[in-house]
Design a protein around this motif. Structure first.
Motif, PDB file in Angstrom:
ATOM      1  N   LEU A 190       0.560  -4.821  -0.884  1.00 20.05           N
ATOM      2  CA  LEU A 190       0.553  -3.380  -0.628  1.00 20.05           C
ATOM      3  C   LEU A 190      -0.214  -3.052   0.650  1.00 20.05           C
ATOM      4  N   GLY A 191      -1.319  -3.751   0.868  1.00 20.77           N
ATOM      5  CA  GLY A 191      -2.129  -3.544   2.079  1.00 20.77           C
ATOM      6  C   GLY A 191      -1.363  -3.886   3.345  1.00 20.77           C
ATOM      7  N   VAL A 192      -0.636  -5.000   3.313  1.00 24.34           N
ATOM      8  CA  VAL A 192       0.158  -5.422   4.478  1.00 24.34           C
ATOM      9  C   VAL A 192       1.247  -4.396   4.778  1.00 24.34           C
ATOM     10  N   GLU A 194       3.659  -2.770  -8.276  1.00 24.72           N
ATOM     11  CA  GLU A 194       2.258  -3.119  -8.060  1.00 24.72           C
ATOM     12  C   GLU A 194       1.987  -4.560  -8.501  1.00 24.72           C
ATOM     13  N   GLY A 228      -7.538   2.021   6.864  1.00 27.26           N
ATOM     14  CA  GLY A 228      -7.934   2.119   5.464  1.00 27.26           C
ATOM     15  C   GLY A 228      -9.036   3.140   5.232  1.00 27.26           C
ATOM     16  N   LYS A 256      -2.373  -6.418  -4.563  1.00 30.33           N
ATOM     17  CA  LYS A 256      -3.138  -5.569  -3.636  1.00 30.33           C
ATOM     18  C   LYS A 256      -2.932  -5.986  -2.184  1.00 30.33           C
ATOM     19  N   ASN A 257      -2.894  -7.295  -1.925  1.00 27.46           N
ATOM     20  CA  ASN A 257      -2.718  -7.765  -0.545  1.00 27.46           C
ATOM     21  C   ASN A 257      -1.360  -7.376   0.019  1.00 27.46           C
ATOM     22  N   GLY A 265       2.796   2.689  -0.052  1.00 27.41           N
ATOM     23  CA  GLY A 265       1.345   2.729   0.113  1.00 27.41           C
ATOM     24  C   GLY A 265       0.671   3.651  -0.878  1.00 27.41           C
ATOM     25  N   ARG A 298       1.325  -1.221   3.942  1.00 32.96           N
ATOM     26  CA  ARG A 298       0.695   0.024   4.394  1.00 32.96           C
ATOM     27  C   ARG A 298       0.293  -0.065   5.874  1.00 32.96           C
ATOM     28  N   LYS A 299      -0.317  -1.177   6.269  1.00 34.00           N
ATOM     29  CA  LYS A 299      -0.754  -1.338   7.662  1.00 34.00           C
ATOM     30  C   LYS A 299       0.445  -1.459   8.608  1.00 34.00           C
ATOM     31  N   ASP A 349       5.291   7.311   2.929  1.00 31.84           N
ATOM     32  CA  ASP A 349       4.489   6.148   2.533  1.00 31.84           C
ATOM     33  C   ASP A 349       4.406   5.989   1.019  1.00 31.84           C
TER      34      ASP A 349
END
Length: 192
Positions: free
Chosen positions: A164-166, A156, A91, A161-162, A24, A168-169, A21
């Motif tokens: 990276l979040g997508v 980055e 998270g 941030k959004n 992430g 990661r999930k 990851d």
């Protein structure tokens, strides 16, 4: 022949990519860069590769010495992967790292890249795939890790941030599916 198989390399590569990851981990890497200054990408990548490849070859013998078979380790590993996936999807932090004193080797090479989840995954994968394909997948992932470490600030800014979040999930769900598959493939071996 070594049993080289592009499909296996891609599968193992994707599993390791999800477990490591590195995308992430960009927020963690950015924080460490701010705290410690320059992160030696080459050093972190090489040490990670050495740890992973060494454990791939010596890990099974180490387990035999302490009386654990690969199926048991793979089932235990599936639980570790399951909880790592939950961390990624929800998270939350289930596993807490100790405070770092340096950045390139600890905590980036170990345990961020070549941590418990990666080690468990390597032995679990070894029970299902050819070793040569796993080594190639490790090397490909380490090259990617190096590129990400070198350009973490750019990535980055590009993803935000959004984004990276997508990512990661998404990889959390993939990892969850892998955990279930590893469990199903190895749990039968416990009762034979």
């Amino acid at each position: 022949m070594l049993g080289l198989d592009i499909k296996e390399i891609i599968t193992v590569g994707m599993v390791l990519f999800a477990v490591i990851d590195i995308i992430g981990s960009i927020p963690i890497i950015i924080g460490l860069r701010a705290k410690f200054g320059i992160i030696e990408s080459e050093k972190a990548s090489i040490v990670s590769a050495v740890i992973m490849i060494t454990f791939l070859f010596v890990g099974e013998e180490l387990l035999k010495v302490i009386g654990i078979d690969v199926n048991s380790f793979a089932v235990a590993g599936s639980f570790v992967l399951f909880f790592l996936a939950l961390e990624m999807i929800l998270g939350i932090r289930i596993y807490r790292d100790e405070e770092a004193s340096s950045a390139s080797i600890v905590p980036i090479a170990f345990p961020l890249i070549a941590g418990a989840g990666t080690m468990t995954t390597l032995l679990s994968l070894r029970s299902q795939f050819h070793t040569a394909n796993i080594v190639i997948a490790i090397i490909l992932n380490i090259i990617l890790v190096y590129v990400v470490l070198k350009s973490s600030s750019k990535i980055e800014r590009m993803l935000g941030k959004n984004g990276l979040g997508v990512i990661r999930k998404t990889f959390g769900v993939v990892l969850l599916a892998i955990a279930v598959k590893l469990f199903a493939a190895n749990v039968k071996g416990l009762f034979v």
